[in-house]
Write a protein that holds these residues in place. Structure first.
Motif, short mmCIF file in Angstrom:
data_model
loop_
_atom_site.label_atom_id
_atom_site.label_comp_id
_atom_site.label_asym_id
_atom_site.label_seq_id
_atom_site.Cartn_x
_atom_site.Cartn_y
_atom_site.Cartn_z
N MET A 254 43.69 3.41 14.75
CA MET A 254 43.57 3.07 16.16
C MET A 254 42.13 3.06 16.65
N ALA A 255 41.23 3.66 15.88
CA ALA A 255 39.82 3.72 16.25
C ALA A 255 38.96 3.26 15.09
N GLY A 256 37.81 2.69 15.41
CA GLY A 256 36.96 2.11 14.38
C GLY A 256 35.96 3.07 13.77
N MET A 257 35.54 4.09 14.53
CA MET A 257 34.50 5.00 14.04
C MET A 257 34.84 6.44 14.37
N PHE A 258 34.26 7.36 13.61
CA PHE A 258 34.44 8.79 13.83
C PHE A 258 33.12 9.47 13.50
N ILE A 259 32.59 10.20 14.46
CA ILE A 259 31.36 10.96 14.22
C ILE A 259 31.78 12.30 13.65
N GLY A 260 31.37 12.59 12.44
CA GLY A 260 31.83 13.82 11.82
C GLY A 260 31.07 14.13 10.55
N GLY A 261 31.61 15.09 9.81
CA GLY A 261 30.96 15.53 8.58
C GLY A 261 31.56 14.86 7.36
N SER A 262 30.82 14.91 6.27
CA SER A 262 31.30 14.35 5.01
C SER A 262 32.60 15.04 4.58
N PHE A 329 34.29 20.63 -9.05
CA PHE A 329 34.31 20.80 -7.59
C PHE A 329 34.16 19.44 -6.90
N ALA A 330 33.17 18.66 -7.35
CA ALA A 330 32.92 17.35 -6.74
C ALA A 330 34.09 16.40 -6.96
N ASN A 331 34.60 16.38 -8.19
CA ASN A 331 35.67 15.44 -8.52
C ASN A 331 36.99 15.80 -7.85
N THR A 332 37.27 17.09 -7.77
CA THR A 332 38.56 17.54 -7.25
C THR A 332 38.60 17.59 -5.73
N LEU A 333 37.52 18.10 -5.14
CA LEU A 333 37.51 18.31 -3.69
C LEU A 333 36.78 17.23 -2.92
N ASN A 334 36.23 16.24 -3.66
CA ASN A 334 35.47 15.16 -3.01
C ASN A 334 34.43 15.72 -2.04
N ASN A 335 33.63 16.61 -2.57
CA ASN A 335 32.61 17.28 -1.78
C ASN A 335 31.30 17.26 -2.53
N ILE A 336 30.19 17.35 -1.81
CA ILE A 336 28.87 17.32 -2.43
C ILE A 336 28.53 18.71 -2.95
N SER A 337 28.60 18.88 -4.26
CA SER A 337 28.20 20.14 -4.87
C SER A 337 26.68 20.27 -4.83
N THR A 338 26.21 21.50 -4.65
CA THR A 338 24.76 21.75 -4.65
C THR A 338 24.20 21.93 -6.05
N ILE A 339 25.06 21.95 -7.05
CA ILE A 339 24.62 22.25 -8.41
C ILE A 339 23.88 21.05 -9.00
N PRO A 340 22.67 21.24 -9.50
CA PRO A 340 21.88 20.14 -10.04
C PRO A 340 22.59 19.43 -11.20
N GLY A 341 22.43 18.11 -11.25
CA GLY A 341 22.98 17.33 -12.36
C GLY A 341 24.38 16.83 -12.16
#
Length: 413
Positions: A254-262, A329-341
């Motif tokens: 119903m809406a085109g945009m959402f201001i929010g977090g990743s 963590f990244a693959n399962t939770l679709n979140n940006i992990s802080t772990i290098p590489g």
């Protein structure tokens, strides 16, 4: 036969008596109730590689988690390992001596983490680190690609283009922005998810150097622009629209945009698996202005300084700091992990990771939650008044600067 049975019984008794000395049962606390299934899988992986250590994952309601954790730690009944907040939220428990200090000797992988991530989980007074950072979050604009395509809208490169895109959606009978501000913290999200580029890095740098405060025209001017967009392009009655309802408005199409977090990306895909999402940094006034997202670190994993199973706890923290865990963590939770590489299988997450290269910190969380009143509480209340037409951007600048001067040295006159 009887002698053998006696010997077997004696041997079993010896094993049972000895077992507790070798087995270590860890309790692991979190506010991420929605991530329980993923963490159970992560824990299974750890336990398989570390026989004799078991981890019991317990979750608590997010809004009350800090109080529950602090109370338990103060009473000597806290968990062995716990999720802790970042920045000011970390200092509340670390400064009280409840958390085990971490070093590159105890958790070698920490040597490779980015400096801002480490700083988010360190105490400012002494620079000591108390938690393994687990995720970054990005404040930006999420959009419905199908609605943009149907209305011939490209990602806006200027503030005027953003308003033109919103007007096109409105003319087509689509709500331009789904956001509501009845849920207090959404006022803060809207402010910095929409206004970081308008404020600009020069303002941020001047603020941090003590050369500017919140009465600066770069800040108050941004607030005025945000309020104008909200009045024209947010849902009717948005001041009374709560967070879950705003999410549903967007995920339902119903809406085109959402201001929010990743952190919203996974939620929207869960609510509507068919929705095709895009992301962009809300632009500044001109195409030449740096497009900045608001970036912050979400929390970390810490060990109880008074825990009975400290060796096993640190071993678990080493797993939580590993690239193996970060990738899962990244693959399962679709979140940006802080772990290098860590790489991102989800192209949208990879795009967010690229946007993070042009950012300023999510201001109030990263710098102004270390005292009372906190910058977050102040901006949330003041922006609610601005959206209701009960104050001005200039008055907000004064209120923030005066309020924070109670504890923030650079603002003390």
């Amino acid at each position: 036969m009887k002698t053998n049975l006696i010997r077997i019984g004696a041997a079993l008794s010896a094993v049972l008596v000895a077992a507790p000395a070798f087995a270590q049962d860890l309790t692991f606390w979190s506010w991420r109730q929605e991530d329980r299934a993923a963490y159970e899988t992560f824990i299974d992986t750890f336990e398989a590689a570390n026989p004799g250590i078991t981890v019991k994952f317990e979750t608590f309601e997010a809004a009350n988690y800090n109080t529950i954790l602090s109370t338990a730690l103060a009473g000597g009944v806290g968990p062995d390992v716990m999720m802790v907040r970042a920045y000011g939220g970390l200092e509340n428990v670390a400064a009280a001596g409840y958390l085990e200090e971490l070093t590159t000797a105890s958790v070698p992988a920490l040597a490779n983490f980015a400096a801002p991530a480490i700083a988010a989980e360190s105490v400012r007074a002494d620079g000591k680190l108390y938690a393994v950072p687990f995720a970054s979050q990005t404040q930006l604009v999420i959009y419905n690609k199908a609605l943009f395509d149907a209305n011939g809208i490209a990602e806006p490169q200027t503030w005027d283009e953003l308003k033109a895109a919103a007007q096109k959606l409105k003319d087509a009978g689509v709500i331009p922005f789904a956001n509501g501000t009845a849920t207090a913290w959404q006022n803060e999200t809207v402010t910095f998810g929409l206004g970081s580029s308008l404020m600009g890095k020069d303002f941020y740098d001047a603020l941090m150097a003590g050369e500017a405060d919140f009465t600066d025209a770069r800040f108050t001017g941004a607030l005025g622009e945000i309020a104008d967009v909200a009045a024209e392009y947010f849902p009717d009655g948005f001041i009374g629209l709560d967070y879950p309802s705003a999410q549903q408005l967007f995920s339902s199409g119903m809406a085109g945009m959402f201001i929010g977090g990743s952190y919203e990306l996974a939620t929207f895909k869960t609510q509507n698996p068919d929705i095709e999402l895009g992301v962009f940094a809300a632009p500044g006034k001109t195409a030449e202005d740096a497009k900045l997202v608001g970036l912050y670190f979400d929390g970390g994993y810490a060990a109880n300084a008074a825990g009975a199973n400290k060796e096993a706890s640190v071993k678990f923290l080493n797993y939580l700091a590993s690239k193996e865990f970060g990738q899962a963590f990244a693959n399962t939770l679709n979140n940006i992990s802080t772990i290098p590489g860590v790489t991102f299988d989800n192209p949208l997450l990879a795009e967010v990771n690229d946007l993070n290269k042009s950012s300023i910190p999510y201001l109030m969380l990263a710098h102004f939650r270390y005292g009372e009143p906190s910058g977050s509480v102040l901006i949330q209340g003041e922006m609610q008044k601005l959206f209701a037409g009960e104050t001005t951007p200039e008055a907000i600048g004064e209120a923030l600067t005066t309020g924070l001067a109670a504890w923030y040295e650079p603002f003390k006159k």
